[in-house]
Design a protein around this motif. Structure first.
Motif, mmCIF file in Angstrom:
data_model
loop_
_atom_site.group_PDB
_atom_site.id
_atom_site.type_symbol
_atom_site.label_atom_id
_atom_site.label_comp_id
_atom_site.label_asym_id
_atom_site.label_seq_id
_atom_site.Cartn_x
_atom_site.Cartn_y
_atom_site.Cartn_z
ATOM 1 N N LYS A 1 18.970 -10.034 -11.883
ATOM 2 C CA LYS A 1 18.625 -9.250 -11.281
ATOM 3 C C LYS A 1 17.267 -7.985 -11.572
ATOM 4 C CE LYS A 1 19.355 -12.537 -8.037
ATOM 5 N NZ LYS A 1 17.882 -13.381 -7.388
ATOM 6 N N THR A 2 16.453 -7.780 -10.949
ATOM 7 C CA THR A 2 15.103 -6.664 -11.313
ATOM 8 C C THR A 2 15.231 -5.893 -10.497
ATOM 9 O OG1 THR A 2 13.464 -7.535 -11.645
ATOM 10 C CG2 THR A 2 14.908 -8.182 -13.325
ATOM 11 N N VAL A 3 14.979 -4.232 -10.938
ATOM 12 C CA VAL A 3 14.617 -3.340 -9.983
ATOM 13 C C VAL A 3 13.660 -2.753 -10.422
ATOM 14 C CG1 VAL A 3 15.640 -1.945 -8.246
ATOM 15 C CG2 VAL A 3 16.886 -3.670 -8.977
ATOM 16 N N TYR A 4 12.662 -2.182 -9.423
ATOM 17 C CA TYR A 4 11.282 -1.472 -10.373
ATOM 18 C C TYR A 4 11.141 -1.319 -9.229
ATOM 19 C CZ TYR A 4 6.438 -0.979 -11.178
ATOM 20 O OH TYR A 4 4.833 -0.369 -11.558
ATOM 21 N N ASP A 5 10.469 0.838 -9.754
ATOM 22 C CA ASP A 5 10.126 1.708 -9.623
ATOM 23 C C ASP A 5 8.301 2.304 -9.934
ATOM 24 O OD1 ASP A 5 9.456 4.192 -7.661
ATOM 25 O OD2 ASP A 5 11.183 5.256 -8.071
ATOM 26 N N PRO A 6 7.889 2.261 -9.353
ATOM 27 C CA PRO A 6 6.245 2.103 -9.725
ATOM 28 C C PRO A 6 5.950 3.641 -9.409
ATOM 29 C CG PRO A 6 5.730 1.170 -7.692
ATOM 30 C CD PRO A 6 7.615 1.428 -8.399
ATOM 31 N N ASP B 1 3.433 6.745 -18.249
ATOM 32 C CA ASP B 1 1.566 6.644 -17.355
ATOM 33 C C ASP B 1 1.223 6.328 -16.493
ATOM 34 O OD1 ASP B 1 -0.380 5.911 -18.927
ATOM 35 O OD2 ASP B 1 0.085 4.373 -19.796
ATOM 36 N N ASN B 2 -0.100 6.064 -16.596
ATOM 37 C CA ASN B 2 -0.564 5.596 -14.253
ATOM 38 C C ASN B 2 -0.130 4.404 -14.690
ATOM 39 O OD1 ASN B 2 -2.429 5.741 -12.437
ATOM 40 N ND2 ASN B 2 -3.085 7.019 -12.344
ATOM 41 N N THR B 3 0.307 4.317 -13.218
ATOM 42 C CA THR B 3 0.491 3.070 -12.837
ATOM 43 C C THR B 3 -0.110 2.270 -12.145
ATOM 44 O OG1 THR B 3 2.637 3.599 -12.708
ATOM 45 C CG2 THR B 3 2.007 1.806 -10.551
ATOM 46 N N LEU B 4 -1.101 2.648 -11.141
ATOM 47 C CA LEU B 4 -2.294 2.503 -11.052
ATOM 48 C C LEU B 4 -3.650 1.891 -12.105
ATOM 49 C CD1 LEU B 4 -2.907 4.466 -7.933
ATOM 50 C CD2 LEU B 4 -1.640 1.950 -8.088
ATOM 51 N N THR B 5 -3.448 2.528 -12.978
ATOM 52 C CA THR B 5 -5.019 2.408 -13.841
ATOM 53 C C THR B 5 -4.000 1.427 -15.320
ATOM 54 O OG1 THR B 5 -4.245 4.167 -14.783
ATOM 55 C CG2 THR B 5 -5.975 4.730 -13.455
ATOM 56 N N THR B 6 -3.208 1.932 -15.185
ATOM 57 C CA THR B 6 -1.979 0.872 -17.074
ATOM 58 C C THR B 6 -0.581 0.729 -16.321
ATOM 59 O OG1 THR B 6 -3.543 3.098 -18.068
ATOM 60 C CG2 THR B 6 -1.831 2.042 -19.354
ATOM 61 N N GLY C 1 11.399 1.674 -14.917
ATOM 62 C CA GLY C 1 10.698 2.709 -14.444
ATOM 63 C C GLY C 1 9.337 2.918 -14.257
ATOM 64 N N GLN C 2 8.615 3.780 -13.823
ATOM 65 C CA GLN C 2 7.029 3.840 -14.359
ATOM 66 C C GLN C 2 6.071 5.399 -14.026
ATOM 67 O OE1 GLN C 2 4.580 1.537 -15.564
ATOM 68 N NE2 GLN C 2 2.860 2.757 -15.679
ATOM 69 N N GLU C 3 6.018 6.445 -14.963
ATOM 70 C CA GLU C 3 6.194 8.177 -14.048
ATOM 71 C C GLU C 3 4.764 8.490 -14.745
ATOM 72 O OE1 GLU C 3 5.465 10.941 -11.653
ATOM 73 O OE2 GLU C 3 6.749 9.123 -11.276
ATOM 74 N N ILE C 4 4.045 8.880 -14.032
ATOM 75 C CA ILE C 4 2.596 9.198 -14.723
ATOM 76 C C ILE C 4 2.908 11.287 -16.013
ATOM 77 C CG2 ILE C 4 1.958 10.809 -11.981
ATOM 78 C CD1 ILE C 4 -0.463 9.822 -13.677
ATOM 79 N N ASP C 5 4.123 11.420 -14.580
ATOM 80 C CA ASP C 5 4.525 12.686 -15.922
ATOM 81 C C ASP C 5 5.570 12.842 -16.196
ATOM 82 O OD1 ASP C 5 6.097 15.490 -15.963
ATOM 83 O OD2 ASP C 5 4.808 15.876 -13.455
#
Length: 819
Positions: free
Chosen positions: A186-191, A242-247, A214-218
């Protein structure tokens, strides 16, 4: 020997904060947390060739220690971290903080001293993770979270957003059902993962193991998140910056967004820059198709739609958003409508204001569930906005608030003023507005003053009926406390005579002209208000209620004592408290009047304040005679109570003698001070001066009164000194006995002292206090009602007339006319 977690964390924070100087908390945290990370991996993995983290030569915490107090300390810390990063593909993660930055850390000796002191903090033997650690114990992981929380508090509104309060994280992980996951795949994601706390709390909900993304812009936040994962035993977690919405980084081979079983998110509220680098009309991932494009200057729904697109066909998620997303109009209303029509929103949880470190506005948790979305016909709403406690300048959810939210949500329990199942039909009638107050009215009932009662007297029946929760439990108590209010009616002309104060005319009124009757729905209190407390607490029905509650507690206590005494080294403290707290909730569920979550809070507060540290020490060291857990008072109460009683009795006599001396001093401190020659320049009476003065006036008949007083004072002083010495000797002897007894304690005796005499006794005392508070609330309300309607308006007016008449008579005697 293990140290108490709470003491360790607070001491680390205090030490780090002292060294911060002028560095911004949001920047200083990076230095502290990187050092903590290096310390952790060095201890845990340094001698393990098969560990997930390799600690290379020249890349350990010991290498940092070697550079303490040396001029090149900053540059060499950078090199040590660089070696560790290079060996473990952590470049750009743990090596982004410059320990040789003179603009932040100072120059020359300032930098040397600051970095040396920082390293010294983490040399604390209690932070040695290489041995004597309990399985599953997150000592350093929890320390990391503790420091991040404190840095979030210190960083203030603009830079505290990297940390989601642990209480909110726990709610989110519990309401999306991760604990029911049956497969390790099972996978868990935080954008927008920030420091990763949401992901960690989600993963902690299951023992089967899940894969974290997990992805984080900062980039600095992403580094903190990766370190946080390793510190909490999730080294394989995939964290990207990286930027979750753009990339978005996590995509399938064919280019579509990767989908996950679970998702959690706390995105930046009302992100004004969400479109930077993104053309929503030509979004490659088609996240906005069929929903609508969020407003240019508000990205709340952009993150919602990204999360939806990132969930599998049966995926579940939770996202924290400002309350505005529930009711804002225009395109956001259209997006909200389209999401609702697809059945994706399972529930909404309204949170208290001022919980988050980056903002004080109201927020909510939107719970998403794609499974059987087409069958969904309602949204479950909770208004938890009033369940919190003040914590400094922020609000904080208590354990009872968290548990209530989770229980009510997962069981879909409808509670007045708290939770409600809202049908799609009702939502449609409200134009798909999800503002919680539209569906749940949590306002307090307005306090209505009864005008008739103020005019004619009596306690209104509806006010007594409003205490409806109590009367099924105390039915005869109500009958004994209240009886029908007797109304007295007087004919109009007799009332006029009374109103004008014509006592002679009124005295002639025949008793036959005064009518008495019971006024419907108005009552009088049958006892004096001062007797109310004793009446309630001593009433058989209250005693029976208290007995029933304490019987339920005893059942839980008997089971819990056996469970706790069965604790072994390497047991998990989190599992222990979960087991016993769930048992407590079950035992108190069916009881009247008492809120099971109030009782739950009693246990959890004691756990957090005392019991957690004790259990931590036990699962590390075993059942040993640890004085950090077993205080001398426990042994004294169990085996040396007579000795303590003798000491207490002597102390009372000592205080009595001291009090008599003070009394003599105060009685003779005026102009005719007989102690004047026995006082120092500061006015203090001393033994030596009293002795000297007695010798001087011993045979002087003119000073007989002074001599008698000084002699009495001297006798008291010597008596107090003798008793004081006796107390000291007895305490010394008792201490010897106690220390000897420590050495002979058996394991069973240790368990008895800790579990029975310390933990259970304290919890029982707190529960009894909670029970008495129930009685106190009833007593206070009845007292308030009795005093409110005690005097009628005519009685008050008559009293005013009488007092006015007296004042006028006094003024006339003094020669004044009152017009």
């Amino acid at each position: 020997m293990a140290i108490k977690k709470s003491e360790l964390y607070s001491s680390i924070w205090e030490s780090c904060d002292k060294l911060r100087g002028g560095i911004e908390p949001s920047e200083y945290k990076n230095y502290v947390l990187v050092i903590l990370f290096v310390k952790y991996v060095s201890d845990r993995y340094g001698n393990n060739p098969y560990a997930p983290i390799v600690v290379p030569a020249g890349g350990s915490f010991k290498d940092m220690v070697a550079w303490k107090n040396k001029p090149e300390i900053g540059d060499n810390i950078n090199k040590i971290i660089g070696r560790l990063a290079e060996e473990n593909e952590l470049r750009g993660i743990i090596d982004t903080t410059d320990f040789n930055d003179t603009t932040k850390l100072g120059k020359g000796k300032d930098m040397i001293d600051r970095l040396t002191s920082l390293i010294s903090i983490f040399e604390n033997p209690a932070l040695d993770f290489s041995k004597n650690r309990a399985e599953g114990d997150d000592l350093l992981g929890d320390a990391y979270e503790y420091l991040m929380k404190n840095f979030a508090v210190e960083s203030g509104k603009s830079k505290g957003q990297f940390y989601t309060p642990a209480e909110v994280s726990r709610i989110m992980s519990k309401v999306i059902g991760i604990s029911k996951a049956e497969k390790a795949s099972k996978t868990v994601y935080d954008p927008t993962c920030g420091s990763g706390s949401l992901l960690i709390k989600a993963a902690d909900e299951t023992d089967i193991g899940v894969t974290l993304y997990g992805q984080e812009i900062d980039i600095s936040m992403a580094a903190l998140a990766k370190m946080n994962m390793i510190l909490h035993h999730y080294p394989s977690a995939k964290i990207w910056s990286d930027n979750t919405l753009t990339t978005p980084h996590f995509v399938e081979e064919e280019g579509s967004l990767k989908t996950f079983d679970f998702a959690v998110a706390n995105p930046p509220f009302s992100d004004k820059n969400w479109r930077n680098g993104l053309d929503p009309g030509n979004d490659y991932f088609r996240r906005f198709d069929g929903y609508g494009t969020p407003p240019n200057k508000n990205g709340d729904y952009a993150y919602v739609l990204h999360l939806l697109k990132s969930l599998k066909i049966k995926g579940k998620g939770a996202i924290i958003l400002p309350h505005g997303v529930l009711f804002r109009g225009n395109i956001e209303a259209e997006i909200r409508k389209n999401i609702i029509k697809r059945g994706y929103i399972k529930g909404i949880i309204g949170l208290p204001a001022n919980l988050f470190y980056g903002t004080g506005i109201l927020a909510c948790i939107i719970v998403i569930d794609k499974e059987d979305a087409h069958k969904r016909s309602e949204i479950f709403m909770i208004d938890a906005s009033k369940g919190f406690v003040k914590d400094g300048n922020k609000n904080r959810l208590r354990e009872q608030d968290i548990q209530k939210i989770v229980d009510v949500f997962n069981n879909r329990t409808e509670l007045p003023k708290y939770s409600q199942r809202v049908s799609y039909e009702e939502i449609e009638k409200n134009d798909y507005n999800l503002n919680i107050p539209r569906y749940i009215d949590n306002s307090e009932a307005e306090e209505i003053q009864d005008i008739e009662a103020h005019l004619k007297g009596g306690i209104p029946g509806r006010e007594i009926d409003a205490l409806a929760d109590y009367w099924p439990v105390f039915p005869t108590l109500r009958e004994e406390l209240f009886s029908a209010f007797r109304q007295t009616d007087i004919k109009e002309y007799e009332q006029a005579a009374l109103d004008t104060g014509d006592e002679e005319e009124f005295a002639e009124v025949s008793e036959s002209r005064i009518t008495e009757y019971n006024r419907k729905d108005y009552y009088k209190l049958n006892i004096e208000v001062t007797d109310l407390r004793n009446k309630v607490l001593e009433h058989p029905e209250y005693k029976a209620f208290k007995k029933e509650v304490l019987a339920s507690f005893k059942e839980w206590k008997d089971d819990t004592v056996l469970h706790l005494k069965g604790m072994k080294t390497n047991d998990k403290a989190k599992t222990i408290i979960h087991t016993i707290s769930e048992g407590l909730l079950r035992k108190f569920t069916a009881l009247s009047l008492i809120d099971k979550y109030d009782i739950y809070q009693v246990l959890m507060e004691y756990w957090k304040g005392t019991m957690q540290d004790d259990v931590h020490l036990i699962v590390v060291n075993g059942w040993i005679a640890d004085k950090d857990i077993i205080g001398e008072d426990l042994l004294i109460r169990r085996w040396f109570s007579k000795e303590q009683e003798e000491i207490d009795l002597k102390k009372e006599k000592q205080e009595q003698a001291f009090g008599e001396m003070q009394e003599l001093d105060e009685e003779n401190s005026g102009d005719d001070d007989l102690f004047s020659d026995a006082r120092t320049d500061k006015g203090k009476i001393t033994k030596q001066l009293v002795k000297s003065r007695l010798k001087v006036i011993e045979k002087d008949p003119e000073n007989e009164e002074e001599y008698s007083l000084l002699e009495k004072y001297m006798n008291l002083l010597e008596k107090e000194t003798r008793i004081k010495k006796s107390v000291k000797d007895l305490e010394k002897e008792l201490s010897k006995k106690v220390q000897l007894r420590y050495g002979t304690l058996t394991e069973n005796e240790i368990k008895m002292l800790i579990v029975d005499d310390k933990w259970m006794l304290k919890i029982e005392e707190e529960i009894e206090t909670a029970l008495d508070m129930i009685a106190h609330r009833l007593i206070s309300r009845i007292k308030e009602l009795a005093e409110r309607y005690e005097q009628t308006l005519p009685e008050i007016e008559n009293e005013v007339r009488e007092q006015t008449k007296k004042v006028e008579e006094h003024l006339q005697k003094m020669g004044f006319q009152w017009k």
